[in-house]
Design a protein around this motif. Structure first.
Motif, PDB file in Angstrom:
ATOM      1  N   VAL A  15       0.844  -1.253  -0.013  1.00 53.84           N
ATOM      2  CA  VAL A  15      -0.021   0.135  -0.092  1.00 53.84           C
ATOM      3  C   VAL A  15       0.951   1.284  -0.095  1.00 53.84           C
ATOM      4  O   VAL A  15       0.534   2.401  -0.725  1.00 53.84           O
ATOM      5  N   GLN A  16       1.944   1.180   0.643  1.00 45.77           N
ATOM      6  CA  GLN A  16       2.818   2.346   0.696  1.00 45.77           C
ATOM      7  C   GLN A  16       3.657   2.829  -0.364  1.00 45.77           C
ATOM      8  O   GLN A  16       4.132   3.967  -0.539  1.00 45.77           O
ATOM      9  N   GLY A  17       3.625   1.837  -1.419  1.00 44.72           N
ATOM     10  CA  GLY A  17       4.203   2.046  -2.721  1.00 44.72           C
ATOM     11  C   GLY A  17       3.052   2.713  -3.692  1.00 44.72           C
ATOM     12  O   GLY A  17       3.484   3.063  -4.663  1.00 44.72           O
ATOM     13  N   ILE A  18       1.836   2.803  -3.462  1.00 42.49           N
ATOM     14  CA  ILE A  18       0.722   2.984  -4.204  1.00 42.49           C
ATOM     15  C   ILE A  18       0.453   4.864  -3.735  1.00 42.49           C
ATOM     16  O   ILE A  18       0.144   5.408  -4.611  1.00 42.49           O
ATOM     17  N   ILE A  19       0.269   4.761  -2.372  1.00 41.46           N
ATOM     18  CA  ILE A  19      -0.314   6.131  -2.010  1.00 41.46           C
ATOM     19  C   ILE A  19       1.197   6.992  -1.681  1.00 41.46           C
ATOM     20  O   ILE A  19       1.822   6.518  -1.162  1.00 41.46           O
TER      21      ILE A  19
END
Length: 379
Positions: free
Chosen positions: A305-309
């Protein structure tokens, strides 16, 4: 190119892996790439049933959307020898995946694999941490023969390399921006679920312990009074703790059950924010879908998730499990309309750059490299 795909989850099962593989099969059809799929049995109407070889199966205990099958090994061998694949892609490490590994070795067919799910991280939610050491030992052994192991995010790649895996490549995920977009009529969802509050905060995904939904409920219960009456929570999904969540949910929370397609797209587009506290994702398909609909996401700073947001650009990232951080992030955006609008635009623009076609094109190129490496090794 002729590809044999071995997977323990596929249509009509409902999870990110099954949906990704279904899209990939649709892409292979469009590209006229020949394939055969070994998968659990099911009502697989959306694919050519002649290409899908189904086996009887039962739900996996920790993850019922995956199935434990009893594949007929002699049948698989006959079908593989008749099909003569250039490459085997093994998507899961269970019975069907193991059958693919066995015959890939036995018949000297080059193999690639993919790693989609952090099963190890699920163990803590089921009090099974004692199995962690053995799971990683098995997974390293299972993936060792593959020319490449594909993972959906840089975070997962780093994690596997640290654990001794080799030949790790990124196979990211895309989103259908023609289905998921912000231009739906927002009144339909509000009328369907009798929502009058000005803000809709949504969770989309499996209703299971490893999604940190205890944190989600605490966030919903702990919003400041100034916001509590202005917010309606919408939970889209189903799973093993659905009844438990409904019993504990506040009055301003509605459960839709499992939804998909345009209905799901309308929910994303009508929502003000998506709140996604899960810390166990290897990617987070629903995060990208929400962003495609122009709805920023407040997610856990963990996993894929932290690579998308992009923090403070397309959403906000919070320390996993820290309810106060999630509440502060929600309050910041709901009280700052200008920033919220900017995030909506940036989220949509980011998602529009995530084309399924380009992602699958790249995967086929990596297939070709794996095949070429095998040819060179025999030269």
């Amino acid at each position: 190119m002729r590809v044999a795909l071995f997977t323990d989850t596929f249509t009509p099962q409902v999870n990110g892996v099954a949906k990704t593989l279904q899209r990939f099969v649709n892409y292979l059809d469009h590209q006229n790439v020949e394939y055969i799929i070994f998968a659990p049995d099911g009502n697989q109407q959306s694919v050519n049933t002649e290409q899908v070889k189904g086996f009887k199966s039962v739900p996996l205990y920790l993850y019922p959307e995956c199935r434990l099958s009893l594949p007929n090994l002699s049948t698989i061998r006959k079908q593989l020898e008749a099909f003569q694949p250039d490459l085997i892609h093994i998507a899961t490490p269970f019975n069907i995946g193991f059958a693919g590994l066995y015959y890939g070795k036995k018949l000297s067919i080059p193999m690639v694999g993919s790693y989609h799910t952090n099963f190890d991280r699920y163990l803590q939610y089921y009090d099974l941490n004692i199995l962690s050491k053995w799971i990683w030992k098995y997974m390293r052994w299972f993936h060792a023969p593959f020319r490449q192991t594909f993972v959906p995010s840089e975070e997962t790649k780093r994690d596997l390399i640290q654990r001794g895996f080799q030949n790790i490549s990124i196979w990211s995920r895309g989103v259908d921006c023609q289905l998921f977009h912000p231009d739906y009529d927002h009144t339909a969802v509000r009328e369907m679920y009798n929502i009058d509050e000005p803000y809709i905060l949504t969770y989309v995904g499996r209703l299971a312990p490893e999604k940190d939904l205890d944190v989600f409920l605490k966030i919903a219960e702990s919003l400041p009074p100034s916001l509590q009456k202005q917010v309606h929570w919408l939970v889209a999904g189903d799973g093993p703790i659905a009844c438990e969540l409904k019993a504990a949910a506040p009055k301003n929370m509605t459960f839709t059950g499992y939804v998909e397609g345009e209905h799901l797209a309308r929910i994303y587009a009508t929502s003000t924010l998506m709140v996604f506290p899960s810390s166990t994702e290897t990617f987070g398909n629903v995060v990208l879908e929400s962003m495609a609909a122009g709805t920023p996401v407040i997610g856990a700073q963990a996993g894929g998730v932290q690579g998308i947001i992009a923090h403070n650009e397309t959403g906000k990232l919070c320390t996993p499990g820290h309810v106060d951080e999630f509440i502060e992030a929600i309050s910041d955006l709901l009280f700052n309309k200008k920033l919220l609008k900017e995030m909506e635009i940036r989220a949509r623009l980011y998602a529009k750059g995530c084309s399924w076609t380009s992602i699958f094109d790249d995967l086929l190129l990596q297939y070709e490299v794996a095949i070429d490496e095998t040819i060179m090794s025999y030269a």
